[in-house]
Design an enzyme around this catalytic site. Sequence first.
Site, short mmCIF file in Angstrom:
data_model
loop_
_atom_site.label_atom_id
_atom_site.label_comp_id
_atom_site.label_asym_id
_atom_site.label_seq_id
_atom_site.Cartn_x
_atom_site.Cartn_y
_atom_site.Cartn_z
CE LYS A 191 -3.47 2.42 2.77
NZ LYS A 191 -4.34 2.44 3.96
CD GLU A 197 9.55 -6.01 6.82
OE1 GLU A 197 9.39 -6.25 8.04
OE2 GLU A 197 9.17 -4.95 6.29
N GLY A 251 -4.65 -1.88 5.00
CA GLY A 251 -3.91 -3.03 4.50
C GLY A 251 -4.57 -4.35 4.88
NE ARG A 252 -6.12 -3.40 11.01
CZ ARG A 252 -5.43 -2.27 11.06
NH1 ARG A 252 -4.22 -2.18 10.51
NH2 ARG A 252 -5.95 -1.19 11.68
CD GLU A 337 -1.45 -4.07 11.46
OE1 GLU A 337 -0.27 -4.49 11.46
OE2 GLU A 337 -2.08 -3.85 10.41
CG HIS A 368 -3.80 -35.44 17.73
ND1 HIS A 368 -4.14 -36.63 18.34
CD2 HIS A 368 -4.75 -35.23 16.77
CE1 HIS A 368 -5.22 -37.12 17.75
NE2 HIS A 368 -5.62 -36.29 16.81
CE LYS A 484 6.32 -1.23 10.07
NZ LYS A 484 5.30 -0.64 9.15
O1 F6P Z 1 3.57 -2.67 9.68
C1 F6P Z 1 2.25 -2.97 9.62
C2 F6P Z 1 1.70 -2.71 8.24
O2 F6P Z 1 1.64 -1.36 7.99
C3 F6P Z 1 0.35 -3.36 8.06
O3 F6P Z 1 -0.70 -2.57 8.52
C4 F6P Z 1 0.33 -3.58 6.58
O4 F6P Z 1 -0.62 -4.51 6.20
C5 F6P Z 1 1.75 -4.05 6.34
O5 F6P Z 1 2.55 -3.31 7.26
C6 F6P Z 1 2.28 -3.87 4.96
O6 F6P Z 1 2.19 -2.55 4.55
P1 F6P Z 1 2.31 -2.15 2.99
O7 F6P Z 1 1.20 -2.81 2.28
O8 F6P Z 1 2.23 -0.66 2.98
O9 F6P Z 1 3.65 -2.66 2.52
#
Ligand code: F6P
Length: 518
Positions: A191, A197, A251-252, A337, A368, A484
Amino acid sequence: MLSLAASSQQHTLAQMFAADAKRASAMTVQANVGAQSLLVDVSKQNISSEILSALLDVVREAGVEQRRDAMFGGAIVNNTEQQPALHVALRSKAASNVSAAVAAERKKMTEFANGVRNGTICGATGKTFTHVVNVGIGGSDLGPRLVWEALSPVVKAGLQCRFVSNIDPLGVQQALQGLVAERTLVVMCSKTFSTSETLANSRAIAAWLESALGADAVAQHCAVVAVDAQKARAQNIAFAHSFAMWQWVGGRYSVSSAVNLCNMVAFGPEVHDQMLDGMRAIDEHFVSAPLQQNIPMVLGAIGVWNRSVLGRATHALISYSDALSSFAPYVQQLEMESNGKRVRTDGTPVSVETAPVIWGGVGTNSQHAYMQLLHQGTSVIPVDFIGFAKVLAQGSEEHDALVANMLAQSQALAFGRTADDAGDAALAEHRAMPGNRPSTTIIASQLSAATLGALIALYEHSTFVQGCIWDINSFDQWGVEHGKQLAATVAADIAEGTAGASHDSSTKSLLDWYLKHR
Ligand code: F6P
């Protein structure tokens, strides 16, 4: 509420079932999802009908219906980011100030997915794509990963999906294992396109493409999903295809957007549309069903009851389908979140416990592993059991056994077993089970794109209902930023090869140890 909490301790589930032959039917709600259906039974929750109606009074008093309508109407419900939360618009048929943009993007995604599937959109060497790698994390990974894992057993895929999320280099290594660059499409989902990452993994995969196909070929194998694709370009990420997300989609809450592109390509756009149909069916149910029959309202209210009134710190989601092995991780982000907050929308401290720890997995494996604690441990852990009447075209004894185990687990939790019934007098106390342990059972008529969509929307809305009752902002996540930033400082120290003076003695000694052993 506290007096009701006390009364809930007075009557066990066994007593309430014995006293009311209609309890199960009174506390079971069904929702239609196109030709399929979803059945939700909350009668094994520690609630009487009096408590349930008191909880629905709380829903009314908290103005949840008004907040719901405001959210569906595009109001600024995310006050700290000054944004609407309009994920429902991504599957709505109603005209709105965003519907044209949503429809245009859906058309673009559909044409792209069909082009990749029929080979008119192909790799730099002219070969058709066989694999699509989704690069993203959090909401840009957990949703599409859930959809892929849930549907690939029941829907024929034209391409195979792979997922890269973590910064751990093993992730890229494993995702690219056995892949051929000239037949690999990469969808980079972010987003914000500022997530370290996703940037690192996108670069690593672009380098893999470049080493196999040359620099000029990379862009043709890459698509970007972002609010602002130029941000990716500014990061020197080459791509020939881009698809929009919007600030007004969290995002979620974004699986119904272009974040699900990899599955549109793999299964076909019509399967994505079927998922949206299932989500819309629950959106319409959420808006129109009376509170008593309104599944997200009832589940949300019971969630607050278990957490804030009865003090149950965790909530388990156990899916009796291997296809849903990513469901608990998906809902973990969604609920934790969204509602892992300690201040109200106005910034004042909350006065009750908010979101529980969401965890879970797959049944019968759960039986189990950790069900021992849920049956005989000292913590009472509410459970959602989730299953399907039908998964594979052909029913089977094994599937019947799977469902039998799911129903038996909720029964054993609810009614337990007394020492007398435990047999073997010497071990009676060890074998006795307290019972009176709460669970909700959710069964869909069939595992399909539509019922998967319905399940996802159900948890989106019950999360929202809980956030409204707690008067917290379910759509921001400020708490993730600080870690972060600290990670960037520590990473800079590692690059320097020396631990900075700003660190506490623990972080410093750990850094020193790592620098010596890396
Ligand atoms: O760090 C949390 C977050 O911002 C989430 O809310 C989001 O889904 C995820 O990182 C990834 O964010 P992006 O889609 O901006 O890479």
